[in-house]
Write a protein that holds these residues in place. Sequence first.
Motif, PDB file in Angstrom:
ATOM      1  N   VAL A  48       0.845  -1.200   0.000  1.00 37.23           N
ATOM      2  CA  VAL A  48       0.000   0.000   0.000  1.00 37.23           C
ATOM      3  C   VAL A  48       0.877   1.246   0.000  1.00 37.23           C
ATOM      4  O   VAL A  48       0.626   2.197  -0.755  1.00 37.23           O
ATOM      5  CB  VAL A  48      -0.975  -0.008   1.199  1.00 37.23           C
ATOM      6  N   GLU A  52       1.034   4.009  -2.935  1.00 41.45           N
ATOM      7  CA  GLU A  52       0.798   5.417  -2.612  1.00 41.45           C
ATOM      8  C   GLU A  52       1.963   6.284  -3.108  1.00 41.45           C
ATOM      9  O   GLU A  52       1.751   7.323  -3.738  1.00 41.45           O
ATOM     10  CB  GLU A  52       0.609   5.583  -1.111  1.00 41.45           C
ATOM     11  N   ARG A  59      -4.426   7.724   0.593  1.00 38.83           N
ATOM     12  CA  ARG A  59      -5.140   7.338   1.813  1.00 38.83           C
ATOM     13  C   ARG A  59      -5.802   8.571   2.402  1.00 38.83           C
ATOM     14  O   ARG A  59      -5.212   9.641   2.430  1.00 38.83           O
ATOM     15  CB  ARG A  59      -4.176   6.759   2.845  1.00 38.83           C
ATOM     16  N   ARG A  61      -8.106   9.667   5.871  1.00 36.70           N
ATOM     17  CA  ARG A  61      -8.631   9.251   7.168  1.00 36.70           C
ATOM     18  C   ARG A  61     -10.097   9.663   7.288  1.00 36.70           C
ATOM     19  O   ARG A  61     -10.467  10.774   6.935  1.00 36.70           O
ATOM     20  CB  ARG A  61      -7.833   9.889   8.301  1.00 36.70           C
ATOM     21  N   THR A  66      -9.403   4.210   7.556  1.00 39.70           N
ATOM     22  CA  THR A  66      -8.729   4.735   6.374  1.00 39.70           C
ATOM     23  C   THR A  66      -9.564   4.383   5.161  1.00 39.70           C
ATOM     24  O   THR A  66     -10.084   3.279   5.041  1.00 39.70           O
ATOM     25  CB  THR A  66      -7.328   4.115   6.218  1.00 39.70           C
ATOM     26  N   ARG A  67      -9.707   5.328   4.267  1.00 39.70           N
ATOM     27  CA  ARG A  67     -10.388   5.090   2.993  1.00 39.70           C
ATOM     28  C   ARG A  67      -9.349   5.308   1.911  1.00 39.70           C
ATOM     29  O   ARG A  67      -8.551   6.238   1.968  1.00 39.70           O
ATOM     30  CB  ARG A  67     -11.557   6.046   2.823  1.00 39.70           C
ATOM     31  N   TYR A  68      -9.352   4.427   0.933  1.00 40.57           N
ATOM     32  CA  TYR A  68      -8.384   4.499  -0.162  1.00 40.57           C
ATOM     33  C   TYR A  68      -9.044   5.122  -1.383  1.00 40.57           C
ATOM     34  O   TYR A  68     -10.165   4.771  -1.738  1.00 40.57           O
ATOM     35  CB  TYR A  68      -7.858   3.112  -0.506  1.00 40.57           C
TER      36      TYR A  68
END
Length: 100
Positions: A48, A52, A59, A61, A66-68
Motif C-alpha cells: 500500500v 501510494e 489514503r 482518514r 482509512t479510505r483508499y
Amino acid sequence: MVNEQTGRWSFLTGYARVLIVVARDPAIRLCDIAAACHITERTAQNIVTGLEQAGYLRRERAGRRTRYILCLDGTLRHPTEAHLPVRALLELFTRHDGKR
C-alpha cells in the motif's frame, strides 16, 4: 493440467492483487487486504505504501478508519503495458457479474 501450477508462479503480482482488493472495497482494513491477498499484514502495508508513493492510490482518514482513493488514470508500469491505464486492469477484475 493448469491447476498443477498453483503455488509455483502467478499471473498477478501482490501489487495488482492489493489494487484489485482496494478497488472492490475502498474502505477495507489493512488486515482484510492481507487476508484477501494471502499475504502478511506487513507485506500489505509495504505494498500500500509503495502504491501510494507511486501515485496509484491515496489514503484518506475517516475518523479511525482509512479510505483508499484510487488514481485510475495512471498507467501500468511495465514498458509493454505502459500505454494502458490502471483503470483497464481494474475493470477486468471488478466488473459486476451481470456485465461479464
